[in-house]
Write a protein that holds these residues in place. Structure first.
Motif, PDB file in Angstrom:
ATOM      1  N   GLY A  20      56.873  40.043  33.749  1.00  0.00           N
ATOM      2  CA  GLY A  20      55.549  40.623  33.665  1.00  0.00           C
ATOM      3  C   GLY A  20      54.685  40.331  34.874  1.00  0.00           C
ATOM      4  N   THR A  21      53.719  41.218  35.090  1.00  0.00           N
ATOM      5  CA  THR A  21      52.680  41.034  36.110  1.00  0.00           C
ATOM      6  C   THR A  21      51.350  41.083  35.391  1.00  0.00           C
ATOM      7  OG1 THR A  21      53.977  42.048  37.887  1.00  0.00           O
ATOM      8  CG2 THR A  21      51.572  42.029  38.139  1.00  0.00           C
ATOM      9  N   ARG A  22      50.612  39.993  35.474  1.00  0.00           N
ATOM     10  CA  ARG A  22      49.323  39.903  34.782  1.00  0.00           C
ATOM     11  C   ARG A  22      48.230  40.354  35.739  1.00  0.00           C
ATOM     12  NH1 ARG A  22      48.047  37.069  30.062  1.00  0.00           N
ATOM     13  NH2 ARG A  22      50.127  36.186  30.102  1.00  0.00           N
ATOM     14  N   LEU A  23      47.591  41.454  35.411  1.00  0.00           N
ATOM     15  CA  LEU A  23      46.591  42.062  36.292  1.00  0.00           C
ATOM     16  C   LEU A  23      45.207  41.944  35.666  1.00  0.00           C
ATOM     17  CD1 LEU A  23      45.673  43.874  38.670  1.00  0.00           C
ATOM     18  CD2 LEU A  23      46.340  45.849  37.285  1.00  0.00           C
ATOM     19  N   LEU A  24      44.278  41.467  36.466  1.00  0.00           N
ATOM     20  CA  LEU A  24      42.870  41.418  36.066  1.00  0.00           C
ATOM     21  C   LEU A  24      42.067  42.216  37.080  1.00  0.00           C
ATOM     22  CD1 LEU A  24      40.569  40.344  34.287  1.00  0.00           C
ATOM     23  CD2 LEU A  24      40.454  38.335  35.788  1.00  0.00           C
ATOM     24  N   VAL A  25      41.342  43.201  36.586  1.00  0.00           N
ATOM     25  CA  VAL A  25      40.523  44.036  37.461  1.00  0.00           C
ATOM     26  C   VAL A  25      39.051  43.710  37.203  1.00  0.00           C
ATOM     27  CG1 VAL A  25      39.971  46.377  38.185  1.00  0.00           C
ATOM     28  CG2 VAL A  25      42.265  45.850  37.326  1.00  0.00           C
ATOM     29  N   LEU A  26      38.371  43.363  38.273  1.00  0.00           N
ATOM     30  CA  LEU A  26      36.955  42.968  38.127  1.00  0.00           C
ATOM     31  C   LEU A  26      36.022  44.140  38.388  1.00  0.00           C
ATOM     32  CD1 LEU A  26      37.165  39.563  40.002  1.00  0.00           C
ATOM     33  CD2 LEU A  26      37.333  39.984  37.547  1.00  0.00           C
TER      34      LEU A  26
ATOM     35  N   LYS B  44      57.173  41.174  41.099  1.00  0.00           N
ATOM     36  CA  LYS B  44      56.180  40.640  42.032  1.00  0.00           C
ATOM     37  C   LYS B  44      54.991  41.579  42.082  1.00  0.00           C
ATOM     38  CE  LYS B  44      59.329  38.504  45.381  1.00  0.00           C
ATOM     39  NZ  LYS B  44      59.776  38.546  46.793  1.00  0.00           N
ATOM     40  N   PRO B  45      53.768  41.096  42.136  1.00  0.00           N
ATOM     41  CA  PRO B  45      53.422  39.675  41.975  1.00  0.00           C
ATOM     42  C   PRO B  45      53.485  39.260  40.512  1.00  0.00           C
ATOM     43  CG  PRO B  45      51.434  40.985  42.133  1.00  0.00           C
ATOM     44  CD  PRO B  45      52.585  41.943  42.292  1.00  0.00           C
ATOM     45  N   SER B  46      53.416  37.988  40.243  1.00  0.00           N
ATOM     46  CA  SER B  46      53.384  37.543  38.848  1.00  0.00           C
ATOM     47  C   SER B  46      51.986  37.743  38.266  1.00  0.00           C
ATOM     48  CB  SER B  46      53.804  36.080  38.745  1.00  0.00           C
ATOM     49  OG  SER B  46      52.924  35.259  39.504  1.00  0.00           O
ATOM     50  N   ARG B  47      50.986  37.683  39.119  1.00  0.00           N
ATOM     51  CA  ARG B  47      49.621  37.933  38.675  1.00  0.00           C
ATOM     52  C   ARG B  47      48.773  38.335  39.868  1.00  0.00           C
ATOM     53  NH1 ARG B  47      46.997  32.068  37.303  1.00  0.00           N
ATOM     54  NH2 ARG B  47      49.008  31.095  37.610  1.00  0.00           N
ATOM     55  N   ASP B  48      47.684  39.013  39.585  1.00  0.00           N
ATOM     56  CA  ASP B  48      46.742  39.353  40.646  1.00  0.00           C
ATOM     57  C   ASP B  48      45.373  39.631  40.045  1.00  0.00           C
ATOM     58  OD1 ASP B  48      47.348  41.274  43.712  1.00  0.00           O
ATOM     59  OD2 ASP B  48      45.771  39.833  43.176  1.00  0.00           O
ATOM     60  N   ILE B  49      44.383  39.386  40.844  1.00  0.00           N
ATOM     61  CA  ILE B  49      43.005  39.730  40.503  1.00  0.00           C
ATOM     62  C   ILE B  49      42.552  40.734  41.548  1.00  0.00           C
ATOM     63  CG2 ILE B  49      40.651  38.900  40.179  1.00  0.00           C
ATOM     64  CD1 ILE B  49      41.845  36.143  39.520  1.00  0.00           C
ATOM     65  N   CYS B  50      42.110  41.896  41.094  1.00  0.00           N
ATOM     66  CA  CYS B  50      41.801  42.991  42.012  1.00  0.00           C
ATOM     67  C   CYS B  50      40.395  43.519  41.774  1.00  0.00           C
ATOM     68  CB  CYS B  50      42.811  44.129  41.833  1.00  0.00           C
ATOM     69  SG  CYS B  50      44.524  43.639  42.122  1.00  0.00           S
ATOM     70  N   GLN B  51      39.876  44.130  42.787  1.00  0.00           N
ATOM     71  CA  GLN B  51      38.562  44.752  42.694  1.00  0.00           C
ATOM     72  C   GLN B  51      38.694  46.180  42.188  1.00  0.00           C
ATOM     73  OE1 GLN B  51      35.619  43.253  43.186  1.00  0.00           O
ATOM     74  NE2 GLN B  51      36.708  41.333  43.569  1.00  0.00           N
TER      75      GLN B  51
ATOM     76  N   SER C  52      40.395  50.222  37.403  1.00  0.00           N
ATOM     77  CA  SER C  52      39.161  49.915  36.684  1.00  0.00           C
ATOM     78  C   SER C  52      39.444  48.741  35.752  1.00  0.00           C
ATOM     79  CB  SER C  52      38.704  51.132  35.882  1.00  0.00           C
ATOM     80  OG  SER C  52      39.635  51.402  34.854  1.00  0.00           O
ATOM     81  N   PRO C  53      38.415  48.103  35.227  1.00  0.00           N
ATOM     82  CA  PRO C  53      38.650  46.952  34.330  1.00  0.00           C
ATOM     83  C   PRO C  53      39.561  47.291  33.141  1.00  0.00           C
ATOM     84  CG  PRO C  53      36.368  46.978  35.020  1.00  0.00           C
ATOM     85  CD  PRO C  53      36.987  48.249  35.550  1.00  0.00           C
ATOM     86  N   GLU C  54      39.578  48.559  32.730  1.00  0.00           N
ATOM     87  CA  GLU C  54      40.429  48.959  31.604  1.00  0.00           C
ATOM     88  C   GLU C  54      41.911  48.851  31.941  1.00  0.00           C
ATOM     89  OE1 GLU C  54      36.526  49.962  31.115  1.00  0.00           O
ATOM     90  OE2 GLU C  54      37.771  50.873  32.693  1.00  0.00           O
ATOM     91  N   ASP C  55      42.223  48.760  33.210  1.00  0.00           N
ATOM     92  CA  ASP C  55      43.626  48.610  33.629  1.00  0.00           C
ATOM     93  C   ASP C  55      44.095  47.161  33.560  1.00  0.00           C
ATOM     94  OD1 ASP C  55      42.966  51.054  36.165  1.00  0.00           O
ATOM     95  OD2 ASP C  55      44.038  51.359  34.264  1.00  0.00           O
ATOM     96  N   SER C  56      43.196  46.256  33.244  1.00  0.00           N
ATOM     97  CA  SER C  56      43.586  44.844  33.106  1.00  0.00           C
ATOM     98  C   SER C  56      44.592  44.721  31.973  1.00  0.00           C
ATOM     99  CB  SER C  56      42.359  43.980  32.815  1.00  0.00           C
ATOM    100  OG  SER C  56      41.443  44.038  33.884  1.00  0.00           O
ATOM    101  N   SER C  57      45.743  44.173  32.294  1.00  0.00           N
ATOM    102  CA  SER C  57      46.826  44.167  31.321  1.00  0.00           C
ATOM    103  C   SER C  57      47.995  43.380  31.908  1.00  0.00           C
ATOM    104  CB  SER C  57      47.262  45.613  31.050  1.00  0.00           C
ATOM    105  OG  SER C  57      48.196  45.687  30.002  1.00  0.00           O
ATOM    106  N   ILE C  58      49.028  43.219  31.107  1.00  0.00           N
ATOM    107  CA  ILE C  58      50.304  42.734  31.643  1.00  0.00           C
ATOM    108  C   ILE C  58      51.206  43.945  31.806  1.00  0.00           C
ATOM    109  CG2 ILE C  58      52.337  41.302  31.226  1.00  0.00           C
ATOM    110  CD1 ILE C  58      50.584  39.535  29.461  1.00  0.00           C
TER     111      ILE C  58
END
Lengths: 116, 111
Positions: free
Chosen positions: A110-116, A7-14, A84-90
């Motif tokens: 997996g947790t799919r992370l997107l950093v904006l 958990k979570p399965s995915r997230d979008i973070c600042q 940071s955006p470079e941390d965007s990953s699974i």
């Protein structure tokens, strides 16, 4: 076999925030592993988490950036700090389990992370 | 329930032989299929397959996906002892964004 949930399965973070990923296993395991997977690249081992001791980090990963908790034999958390955006990953949690006399590795979803 | 099944679970062959590893899947909202080679702790990425019938090759390794029959094969020709490893198949699913791994095929190449 081992069943792993994350958990979570995915997230979008600042940028600059932190996210804690949880990993739960349905059986007691000694070693838990945290990986990250970037598109088209190999799984990269971040650290190995043993219950009752400090996590062991791979080259290029440090505790301040990726603190890990392992409070018991069925649970672990990985925090991605100051993102940071470079941390965007699974991010994947994994454990080793016995299969007959051979060890096999089981992975969480997996947790799919997107950093904006 | 989404699942990925690999066969055989283990395989022992002699150097020079050709091996075929199988991966079948049942996944909602298929996105891609991934093959990895695991010798130590961190699996090494081999192939990503998204389209049916298009073979991907890398040296002695090749792989193909059949999205109608829901399986993929990984071929290794002229095997060498260095090919001994666990080969993992994983399927990425869109929608709930997850990766489902098979249990792997443990390949041992005898000299």
């Amino acid at each position: 076999s081992a069943v792993i949930s994350q958990k979570p399965s995915r997230d979008i973070c600042q940028r600059g925030t932190s996210l804690t990923i949880q990993c739960q296993v349905d059986s007691q395991v000694t070693m838990m592993f945290w990986y990250r997977q970037q598109p088209g690249q190999s799984l990269t081992l971040i650290a190995t988490a043993n219950q009752g001791s400090e996590a062991t980090y791979e080259s290029g990963f440090v505790i301040d950036k990726f603190p890990i908790s392992r409070p018991n034999l069925t649970f672990s958390t990985l925090t991605v700090s100051n993102m940071s955006p470079e941390d965007s990953s699974i991010y994947l949690c994994s454990v080793e389990g016995g299969r007959d006399t051979q060890e096999t590795q089981y992975f969480g979803p997996g947790t799919r992370l997107l950093v904006l | 329930e989404d699942k990925v099944v690999q066969s055989p679970l283990s395989l022992v062959v002699h150097e020079g032989d050709t091996v075929t590893l199988n991966c079948s899947y049942e996944v909602t909202n298929f996105r891609s299929l991934l093959w990895y080679k695991q010798e130590k702790k961190a699996p090494t990425f081999l192939f990503m397959l998204t389209s049916s019938g298009i073979e991907k090759k890398s040296g002695r390794l090749s792989s193909i996906l059949d999205k109608k029959e829901l399986f993929s094969i990984l071929n290794i020709t002229a095997t060498q002892t260095g090919d001994s490893a666990v080969y993992l198949c994983a399927v990425e699913a869109s929608g709930d964004d997850k990766i489902i791994f098979g249990k792997g095929t443990r390949l041992h190449i005898l000299p």
